[in-house]
Design a protein around this motif. Structure first.
Motif, PDB file in Angstrom:
ATOM      1  N   SER A  18       0.822  -1.207   0.000  1.00 57.55           N
ATOM      2  CA  SER A  18       0.000   0.000   0.000  1.00 57.55           C
ATOM      3  C   SER A  18       0.855   1.256   0.000  1.00 57.55           C
ATOM      4  O   SER A  18       0.476   2.261  -0.560  1.00 57.55           O
ATOM      5  N   PHE A  19       2.050   1.172   0.639  1.00 54.00           N
ATOM      6  CA  PHE A  19       2.926   2.343   0.652  1.00 54.00           C
ATOM      7  C   PHE A  19       3.377   2.686  -0.765  1.00 54.00           C
ATOM      8  O   PHE A  19       3.247   3.832  -1.196  1.00 54.00           O
ATOM      9  N   VAL A  20       3.876   1.701  -1.489  1.00 54.67           N
ATOM     10  CA  VAL A  20       4.386   2.029  -2.833  1.00 54.67           C
ATOM     11  C   VAL A  20       3.251   2.312  -3.815  1.00 54.67           C
ATOM     12  O   VAL A  20       3.466   2.958  -4.831  1.00 54.67           O
ATOM     13  N   SER A  21       2.030   1.855  -3.503  1.00 58.60           N
ATOM     14  CA  SER A  21       0.912   2.144  -4.409  1.00 58.60           C
ATOM     15  C   SER A  21       0.507   3.610  -4.364  1.00 58.60           C
ATOM     16  O   SER A  21      -0.174   4.080  -5.264  1.00 58.60           O
ATOM     17  N   SER A  22       0.892   4.325  -3.296  1.00 56.08           N
ATOM     18  CA  SER A  22       0.464   5.722  -3.224  1.00 56.08           C
ATOM     19  C   SER A  22       1.633   6.673  -3.401  1.00 56.08           C
ATOM     20  O   SER A  22       1.651   7.756  -2.852  1.00 56.08           O
ATOM     21  N   ARG A  23       2.620   6.259  -4.216  1.00 52.95           N
ATOM     22  CA  ARG A  23       3.801   7.097  -4.417  1.00 52.95           C
ATOM     23  C   ARG A  23       3.471   8.448  -5.035  1.00 52.95           C
ATOM     24  O   ARG A  23       4.214   9.408  -4.898  1.00 52.95           O
ATOM     25  N   MET A  24       2.338   8.516  -5.752  1.00 53.82           N
ATOM     26  CA  MET A  24       1.995   9.779  -6.412  1.00 53.82           C
ATOM     27  C   MET A  24       1.842  10.931  -5.410  1.00 53.82           C
ATOM     28  O   MET A  24       1.932  12.087  -5.770  1.00 53.82           O
ATOM     29  N   LEU A  25       1.631  10.581  -4.129  1.00 55.33           N
ATOM     30  CA  LEU A  25       1.426  11.627  -3.123  1.00 55.33           C
ATOM     31  C   LEU A  25       2.700  12.412  -2.818  1.00 55.33           C
ATOM     32  O   LEU A  25       2.653  13.413  -2.126  1.00 55.33           O
ATOM     33  N   LEU A  26       3.842  11.948  -3.338  1.00 55.18           N
ATOM     34  CA  LEU A  26       5.085  12.683  -3.098  1.00 55.18           C
ATOM     35  C   LEU A  26       5.489  13.525  -4.321  1.00 55.18           C
ATOM     36  O   LEU A  26       6.581  14.067  -4.374  1.00 55.18           O
TER      37      LEU A  26
END
Lengths: 322, 231
Positions: free
Chosen positions: B51-59
Motif C-alpha cells: 500500500s505504501f508504494v501504491s500511493s507514491r503519487m502523493l510525493l
C-alpha cells in the motif's frame, strides 16, 4: 512515451541525491532516511509487479523498509531552513529580474494544464507523448523539469544550485513529507483489518429506531468522524453507505440515492479539512509554509469546515426525502 | 464482530494528542490494527509495503522543489510581495477570493494538479497575501504571518475539495456511481455531480465571507494606528 513510472524514477533520483548530500554533510540519519525512501520509489513498480505475480517477498521487504523509516523519523530533527543568500541580495535580484521571475513559476501550472487538456492528442513522430493513466501527474512532472530549466535560464544559475535549493527545502519539510503515503497505507491496513465494519456496527448500535432525521444525522456525522479517522472521505463512503445509507436511508426511508451519495461524500470532505490524518492537505502545507504550529492550517479552516458541513446537512435534509 | 482492531484508531488519537512524532505513531497504529485483526506478520508487512508504494503519487510535490527553491533564491517571493504592494485596488480579500474562484472552477473541470500548496501557494499566493495584508496593517507580527499563510493554504484546500466533487470524470463521483452500480442502482455521473453543485457554491460563499471578515479585523486593528499618525 512518458509513463508515470518515469516520474517515480525521477523522484527516486532526487531523493537519492538528497541522501548523498546529507551523507557528505555528516547527517547520517537523514541520509539513511532519504536513501530508503528513494529505494522504495525506485523499486515500487518491481514490488507491485512481483506481488501481482504471487511473489510477496519484495512487498515484505518494502514493509520492513517502511518500519525502518518510522524508526529513523524521530531522529530527523526539524530545523528551520536557513537562507543561503541574504534578504538584500534577494531583493536586489528581485529588482533586477522583475516579472521574469514569474515565468518559470507559472510554467508549472501552465504545462500541467496543457498536458491535462491536450495530452491525449500530443505525439512526437507518430508516438503518443503521454501514456493515458495518470496523464496529469506525468504532465506535472514534465512541467517541473521544464520549470527548473527555465529557472536556471532566468536566474542565470547552474542546474546543481537548483538541486541543492530543492534539497534544503526538502530537509526543511523533513519527515512530514512521508505522512501522506503512510496514512494511505494505514487506511488500507484499517480496511483489511475490519476497522470500518466495526465502526459501522457501533454506529448501527447507537442508532435510534424510526427517525429518518436521526438516521441521516448519524450517517452525516459518521462520514465526518470516519473521514477524520481515516484521513480520506473515499475510505469512509463505502463503509457508511453499506452500514447505514443503503439499508436504512435508501431502502427503508426512501432517500434519493444521487443526493445522498453526493452530499454524504461532501460531509466527508468537511472531515478532511479537520484532520491531521489528511496530511497532504493539512500537515505538509504547514511544513511547506514553515508555520510554527503543524496544526495551523487546520485551525485556519476549522470554522469553514463546520459551517459548510451544517449547510450541506441542512440542504441534504431538505432535499433527500422528496 | 471483532472490535479489537479499533485499538489502532486509539493509538492514532493518543499519539497525535500527546504530540509524538507522527510517523512512528502511524506505523504503530497499522501494526496494532493488523495484528489484532489476526493478520500474520509476513502478510502484514507485505500489505504495508504494497500500500505504501501504491500511493507514491502523493510525493509528486517534491519535484517542484528544485525550481521553486532556485526561484526563491533569485527573489521570487520578494518580487511577488513588491508587485503586490504596487498594485492599486488589489486588496487581500480580492486576491484570496479571486484565487479561490479560479481554483474551484479549475477543480470543477478536473484540473486539480494545476495549482497546489507547492506549485502556487508557497511561491506566489502566500507572499502576495502577506504583502496585501501589510498594505492594510504595516506592523504584522509573526503570528499574523503564520495565520495569513495558513489562510492561503486553507483557501486552496476549500477551493480544491468542493470543486473536485462536481467534476464527473474521476474521483468522488465515479466512486459513488460505482458503489451504487454494485448494489443495483444505476445512476449517471452527471446526476450525482449536479447535487454537489449547491455545496460548491455554499463553500465558496462561506470561505469568501470568512476571508472578508479577516480583512475587516486587520482594518479595525489598523484604524487606531492611522489615527495616531494623522493626529
Amino acid at each position: 512515451m512518458l509513463h508515470i513510472e518515469y516520474t517515480y524514477w525521477l523522484i527516486a533520483a532526487f531523493l537519492i541525491y538528497v541522501a548523498w548530500r546529507n551523507l557528505r554533510d555528516g547527517q547520517g540519519s537523514r541520509a539513511a532516511f532519504w536513501l530508503l525512501l528513494g529505494l522504495l520509489f525506485a523499486g515500487g513498480d518491481y514490488v507491485l509487479a512481483q506481488q501481482k505475480a504471487g511473489n510477496s517477498l519484495p512487498a515484505q521487504v518494502a514493509g520492513a523498509m517502511v518500519i525502518a523509516l518510522a524508526l529513523l523519523a524521530p531522529r530527523l530533527r526539524r530545523h528551520a531552513h536557513v537562507d543561503t543568500v541574504s534578504t538584500e541580495q534577494r531583493l536586489a535580484s528581485a529588482l533586477r529580474l522583475g516579472h521574469k521571475l514569474f515565468m518559470p513559476a507559472l510554467l508549472i501550472p501552465l504545462v500541467t494544464l496543457v498536458a491535462a487538456l491536450f495530452g491525449a492528442h500530443l505525439s512526437v513522430a507518430g508516438h503518443a507523448l503521454f501514456a493515458t493513466p495518470q496523464m496529469t501527474l506525468t504532465g506535472l512532472a514534465l512541467a517541473c523539469v521544464i520549470a527548473l530549466f527555465a529557472a536556471t535560464y532566468v536566474a542565470r544559475a547552474p542546474l546543481h544550485q537548483g538541486l541543492s535549493e530543492g534539497r534544503r527545502l526538502l530537509d526543511a519539510i523533513g519527515w512530514a513529507a512521508l505522512l501522506p503515503l503512510l496514512l494511505a497505507a494505514l487506511g488500507e491496513v484499517f480496511t483489511q483489518s475490519g476497522v470500518g465494519a466495526a465502526i459501522a456496527a457501533l454506529a448501527n448500535a447507537i442508532l435510534p429506531e424510526g427517525s429518518a432525521f436521526a438516521c441521516l444525522l448519524v450517517f452525516a456525522l459518521g462520514m465526518v468522524l470516519f473521514t477524520v479517522i481515516m484521513g480520506n472521505a473515499f475510505a469512509a463512503f463505502p463503509v457508511m453507505m453499506a452500514g447505514i445509507g443503503l439499508p436504512l436511508l435508501i431502502q427503508q426511508y426512501g432517500a434519493h440515492p444521487a443526493i445522498l451519495g453526493a452530499m454524504g461524500m461532501l460531509c466527508g470532505y468537511c472531515g478532511t479539512l479537520l484532520t491531521p490524518m489528511a496530511a497532504d492537505y493539512n500537515l505538509v502545507p504547514a511544513a511547506l509554509l514553515e508555520l510554527r504550529s503543524p496544526y495551523g492550517v487546520i485551525r485556519a479552516q476549522f470554522w469553514s469546515a463546520v459551517m459548510i458541513f451544517v449547510a450541506t446537512f441542512m440542504m441534504m435534509w431538505l432535499l433527500v426525502f422528496r | 464482530m471483532n472490535y479489537w482492531p479499533l485499538l489502532g484508531v486509539a493509538v492514532i488519537v493518543i499519539g497525535f494528542a500527546l504530540r509524538f512524532n507522527a510517523v512512528p505513531v502511524v506505523v504503530c497504529a497499522a501494526l496494532v490494527s493488523g495484528l489484532l485483526a489476526g493478520l500474520h506478520v509476513p502478510d502484514l508487512l507485505a500489505l504495508l509495503g504494497k500500500s505504501f508504494v501504491s500511493s507514491r503519487m502523493l510525493l509528486m510535490f517534491v519535484l517542484t522543489l528544485p525550481a521553486i527553491g532556485l526561484l526563491e533564491r533569485a527573489g521570487l517571493r520578494e518580487h511577488a510581495q513588491q508587485w503586490m504592494a504596487r498594485l492599486r485596488g488589489m486588496t487581500l480579500a480580492r486576491l484570496l477570493i479571486g484565487y479561490l474562484l479560479v481554483r474551484e472552477v479549475l477543480a470543477t473541470l478536473g484540473l486539480m494538479g494545476v495549482a497546489g500548496h507547492a506549485q502556487t501557494v508557497r511561491p506566489l499566493l502566500a507572499p502576495m497575501s502577506e504583502a496585501a495584508a501589510e498594505k492594510i496593517l504595516p506592523t504584522l507580527n509573526d503570528d499574523d504571518r503564520d495565520e495569513l499563510r495558513a489562510i492561503a493554504a486553507a483557501t486552496d484546500n476549500v477551493g480544491r475539495f468542493f470543486g473536485e466533487d462536481v467534476f464527473i470524470a474521476l474521483g468522488a463521483v465515479l466512486l459513488i456511481q460505482g458503489f451504487y452500480a454494485q448494489h443495483g442502482i444505476e445512476l449517471t455521473p452527471l446526476a450525482i455531480a449536479l447535487w454537489a453543485l449547491p455545496t460548491a457554491i455554499v463553500a465558496f460563499v462561506i470561505q469568501s465571507v470568512r476571508i472578508w471578515r479577516y480583512q475587516r479585523r486587520l482594518q479595525r486593528r489598523a484604524t487606531p494606528l492611522r489615527n495616531e499618525q494623522g493626529g
